[in-house]
Design a protein around this motif. Structure first.
Motif, mmCIF file in Angstrom:
data_model
loop_
_atom_site.group_PDB
_atom_site.id
_atom_site.type_symbol
_atom_site.label_atom_id
_atom_site.label_comp_id
_atom_site.label_asym_id
_atom_site.label_seq_id
_atom_site.Cartn_x
_atom_site.Cartn_y
_atom_site.Cartn_z
ATOM 1 N N PHE A 286 -43.201 -26.801 -69.204
ATOM 2 C CA PHE A 286 -44.456 -26.743 -68.451
ATOM 3 C C PHE A 286 -44.625 -27.991 -67.589
ATOM 4 C CE2 PHE A 286 -49.005 -27.835 -68.172
ATOM 5 C CZ PHE A 286 -49.461 -26.721 -67.482
ATOM 6 N N PHE A 287 -44.380 -29.168 -68.179
ATOM 7 C CA PHE A 287 -44.543 -30.421 -67.434
ATOM 8 C C PHE A 287 -43.562 -30.497 -66.266
ATOM 9 C CE2 PHE A 287 -43.193 -34.909 -66.910
ATOM 10 C CZ PHE A 287 -44.367 -35.412 -66.381
ATOM 11 N N ARG A 288 -42.316 -30.119 -66.528
ATOM 12 C CA ARG A 288 -41.319 -30.180 -65.462
ATOM 13 C C ARG A 288 -41.635 -29.179 -64.359
ATOM 14 N NH1 ARG A 288 -35.556 -30.399 -68.714
ATOM 15 N NH2 ARG A 288 -36.274 -31.700 -70.421
ATOM 16 N N ASN A 289 -42.224 -28.035 -64.714
ATOM 17 C CA ASN A 289 -42.598 -27.052 -63.694
ATOM 18 C C ASN A 289 -43.672 -27.586 -62.761
ATOM 19 O OD1 ASN A 289 -41.244 -24.517 -63.499
ATOM 20 N ND2 ASN A 289 -41.872 -24.064 -65.591
ATOM 21 N N ILE A 290 -44.585 -28.396 -63.296
ATOM 22 C CA ILE A 290 -45.610 -29.023 -62.455
ATOM 23 C C ILE A 290 -44.951 -29.931 -61.418
ATOM 24 C CG2 ILE A 290 -47.544 -30.648 -62.434
ATOM 25 C CD1 ILE A 290 -48.339 -29.547 -65.195
ATOM 26 N N LEU A 291 -43.981 -30.736 -61.862
ATOM 27 C CA LEU A 291 -43.262 -31.628 -60.955
ATOM 28 C C LEU A 291 -42.332 -30.859 -60.020
ATOM 29 C CD1 LEU A 291 -42.264 -34.536 -63.380
ATOM 30 C CD2 LEU A 291 -44.130 -34.518 -61.718
ATOM 31 N N PHE A 292 -41.836 -29.705 -60.498
ATOM 32 C CA PHE A 292 -40.827 -28.965 -59.761
ATOM 33 C C PHE A 292 -41.349 -28.428 -58.434
ATOM 34 C CE2 PHE A 292 -38.350 -24.942 -59.113
ATOM 35 C CZ PHE A 292 -37.114 -25.545 -58.883
ATOM 36 N N ARG A 293 -42.616 -28.054 -58.391
ATOM 37 C CA ARG A 293 -43.160 -27.450 -57.169
ATOM 38 C C ARG A 293 -43.086 -28.401 -55.972
ATOM 39 N NH1 ARG A 293 -47.443 -25.600 -61.018
ATOM 40 N NH2 ARG A 293 -46.762 -23.551 -61.745
ATOM 41 N N PRO A 294 -43.633 -29.637 -56.073
ATOM 42 C CA PRO A 294 -43.496 -30.537 -54.917
ATOM 43 C C PRO A 294 -42.055 -30.972 -54.687
ATOM 44 C CG PRO A 294 -44.545 -31.666 -56.762
ATOM 45 C CD PRO A 294 -44.501 -30.218 -57.119
ATOM 46 N N TYR A 295 -41.291 -31.128 -55.776
ATOM 47 C CA TYR A 295 -39.880 -31.516 -55.634
ATOM 48 C C TYR A 295 -39.110 -30.449 -54.854
ATOM 49 C CZ TYR A 295 -35.004 -32.355 -56.807
ATOM 50 O OH TYR A 295 -33.643 -32.566 -56.719
ATOM 51 N N LYS A 296 -39.371 -29.179 -55.176
ATOM 52 C CA LYS A 296 -38.687 -28.074 -54.509
ATOM 53 C C LYS A 296 -38.979 -28.081 -53.007
ATOM 54 C CE LYS A 296 -38.504 -22.991 -54.582
ATOM 55 N NZ LYS A 296 -39.042 -21.784 -55.260
ATOM 56 N N PHE A 297 -40.226 -28.328 -52.648
ATOM 57 C CA PHE A 297 -40.609 -28.361 -51.230
ATOM 58 C C PHE A 297 -39.897 -29.506 -50.508
ATOM 59 C CE2 PHE A 297 -43.326 -30.024 -47.833
ATOM 60 C CZ PHE A 297 -43.449 -28.893 -47.039
ATOM 61 N N TYR A 298 -39.913 -30.691 -51.129
ATOM 62 C CA TYR A 298 -39.322 -31.862 -50.492
ATOM 63 C C TYR A 298 -37.803 -31.762 -50.424
ATOM 64 C CZ TYR A 298 -38.322 -36.804 -49.592
ATOM 65 O OH TYR A 298 -37.873 -37.976 -49.058
ATOM 66 N N SER A 299 -37.200 -31.190 -51.470
ATOM 67 C CA SER A 299 -35.745 -31.214 -51.592
ATOM 68 C C SER A 299 -35.052 -30.058 -50.901
ATOM 69 C CB SER A 299 -35.358 -31.228 -53.081
ATOM 70 O OG SER A 299 -35.817 -32.408 -53.699
ATOM 71 N N ARG A 300 -35.795 -29.218 -50.225
ATOM 72 C CA ARG A 300 -35.135 -28.144 -49.468
ATOM 73 C C ARG A 300 -34.222 -28.726 -48.390
ATOM 74 N NH1 ARG A 300 -38.552 -24.286 -48.587
ATOM 75 N NH2 ARG A 300 -37.161 -23.252 -47.134
ATOM 76 N N ARG A 301 -34.433 -29.986 -48.036
ATOM 77 C CA ARG A 301 -33.581 -30.621 -47.028
ATOM 78 C C ARG A 301 -32.135 -30.730 -47.513
ATOM 79 N NH1 ARG A 301 -36.655 -36.050 -46.034
ATOM 80 N NH2 ARG A 301 -38.369 -34.598 -46.385
ATOM 81 N N ILE A 302 -31.916 -30.670 -48.837
ATOM 82 C CA ILE A 302 -30.537 -30.654 -49.337
ATOM 83 C C ILE A 302 -29.811 -29.442 -48.764
ATOM 84 C CG2 ILE A 302 -29.031 -30.660 -51.361
ATOM 85 C CD1 ILE A 302 -31.392 -31.662 -53.023
ATOM 86 N N PHE A 303 -30.459 -28.283 -48.810
ATOM 87 C CA PHE A 303 -29.853 -27.060 -48.270
ATOM 88 C C PHE A 303 -29.714 -27.142 -46.753
ATOM 89 C CE2 PHE A 303 -31.810 -25.723 -52.278
ATOM 90 C CZ PHE A 303 -30.762 -25.051 -52.869
ATOM 91 N N ASP A 304 -30.711 -27.739 -46.098
ATOM 92 C CA ASP A 304 -30.670 -27.851 -44.642
ATOM 93 C C ASP A 304 -29.500 -28.720 -44.184
ATOM 94 O OD1 ASP A 304 -32.972 -26.328 -44.509
ATOM 95 O OD2 ASP A 304 -34.315 -28.076 -44.412
ATOM 96 N N ARG A 305 -29.220 -29.784 -44.922
ATOM 97 C CA ARG A 305 -28.213 -30.741 -44.477
ATOM 98 C C ARG A 305 -26.802 -30.441 -44.980
ATOM 99 N NH1 ARG A 305 -31.358 -36.645 -44.469
ATOM 100 N NH2 ARG A 305 -33.116 -35.927 -43.195
ATOM 101 N N ALA A 306 -26.684 -29.543 -45.945
ATOM 102 C CA ALA A 306 -25.358 -29.201 -46.467
ATOM 103 C C ALA A 306 -24.567 -28.425 -45.415
ATOM 104 C CB ALA A 306 -25.494 -28.372 -47.732
#
Length: 348
Positions: free
Chosen positions: A121-141
């Motif tokens: 549950f705690f990690r899911n709370i953090l996961f939402r903003p992390y997922k938004f910010y880290s989409r750049r990994i897919f963009d830059r690969a």
């Protein structure tokens, strides 16, 4: 040419990502290879050679074995990513892959091991903003290699990646398994002991399967809860726990098992299912995420999630009597060749 594999952790820690990186790295004879990983314990060697592979470790902070924050690794990549002709980063669910993307490597291959969720549950709370910010990994690969067709389709849906730069290369196994020798009735579980893995359902079935023992290979934050549950159900004396097994010891567990059970709520592939099948061990899996791709009702049997305990017990008993037939599981040599093909296409 020089390449680096980047992962949150590496051997002696054993898991799907660590195995994937090791099996690829040791087959890259055409390249000068390094593995860059983090060490939240601070107890491992900073630099060492494992199986002929140079490993460099960096300090990290990993609350509940998650995220693996490492300013030291990020700083190293900022200064040295240009020293590598290609960097292959692993695991969307931790920061090292993001550090690679931000360092602007010459060529960047990414294997996300993505299943769309965090593990608590705690990690899911953090996961939402992390997922938004880290989409750049897919963009830059430059290229994205997924573990399964399920994962590929999920990445396409969640991140809008261009079809042309993503492919699925299912993981492999080493065909070094010993002769099948079932000894008694044994249910085998191999993997991290976390709530989402569904191990609690297996423990509950033991009351309905008095002739079976459960062997658990792995460690994790949910182990104490599993032991408490087993004690409350009166089955703790029929459970054996193992961790940090050698390859030979793990092969013995596979050889002696009647059935492997994996009831994860989500998986990007299910490497232990492939290993079980290669060892001629039948499997029972949850019909969730990539695990559903394994169900053939001959060697691998599926159960709904969350499972009904009586149904699960009956399925385990049925599967344990099966003799595994021909299975189509790739070897790590095949996986490495497909991965090298991607590298050579990028490197020209």
């Amino acid at each position: 040419m020089r390449i680096a594999f980047v992962a949150p952790r590496f051997y002696p820690h054993i898991g799907g990502v660590e195995t994937h990186v090791f099996e690829l790295a040791r087959r890259m004879e055409e390249f000068e290879v390094e593995v860059l990983a983090t060490d939240p314990s601070g107890k491992l060697k900073k630099v060492e050679e494992i199986g002929g592979i140079r490993v460099i470790r960096f300090k990290s902070y990993a609350p509940s074995n998650a995220y693996f924050f490492s300013p030291e690794l990020r700083s190293y990549l900022k200064r040295h990513s240009g020293d590598y002709d290609l960097i292959h980063a692993h695991n969307f669910h931790a920061f090292p892959a993001l550090y690679v993307a931000l360092s602007k490597p010459k060529k960047f291959v990414f294997t996300p091991h993505y299943h769309g969720h965090a593990h608590s549950f705690f990690r899911n709370i953090l996961f939402r903003p992390y997922k938004f910010y880290s989409r750049r990994i897919f963009d830059r690969a430059d290229k994205i290699i997924c573990d399964s067709f399920f994962e590929r389709d999920l990445v396409l849906k969640d991140f809008g990646v261009e079809n042309s730069k993503i492919l699925a290369v299912p993981l492999g196994v080493n065909f070094d398994f010993i002769e099948k020798r079932k000894t008694g009735k044994k249910i085998l579980y191999v993997g991290r002991i976390e709530k989402y893995k569904g191990l609690d359902f297996v423990v509950k079935t033991l009351r309905l399967l008095p002739e079976f023992r459960l062997e658990i290979v792995g460690q994790g934050s949910y182990k104490r809860e599993i032991m408490k549950l087993a004690k409350n159900f009166g089955v703790l004396d029929r459970i054996s726990f193992y961790q940090d097994l050698s390859r030979e010891e793990l092969l013995k567990r596979y050889s002696e098992a009647s059935v492997l059970v994996l009831l994860s709520k989500f998986e990007a592939y299910g490497l232990v299912v492939a290993e079980a099948l290669a060892s001629k061990t039948p499997c029972v899996v949850a019909k969730t995420s990539a695990l559903a791709e394994w169900v053939d009702n001959r060697n691998v049997f599926g159960v709904s999630y969350p499972p009904e305990i009586t149904e699960l017990a009956e399925l385990i008993r049925k599967a344990s009597e099966i003799e595994v037939g021909d299975v189509n599981v790739p070897s790590w040599d095949e996986v490495a060749e497909k991965t090298k093909k991607v590298y050579f296409e990028l490197l020209g």
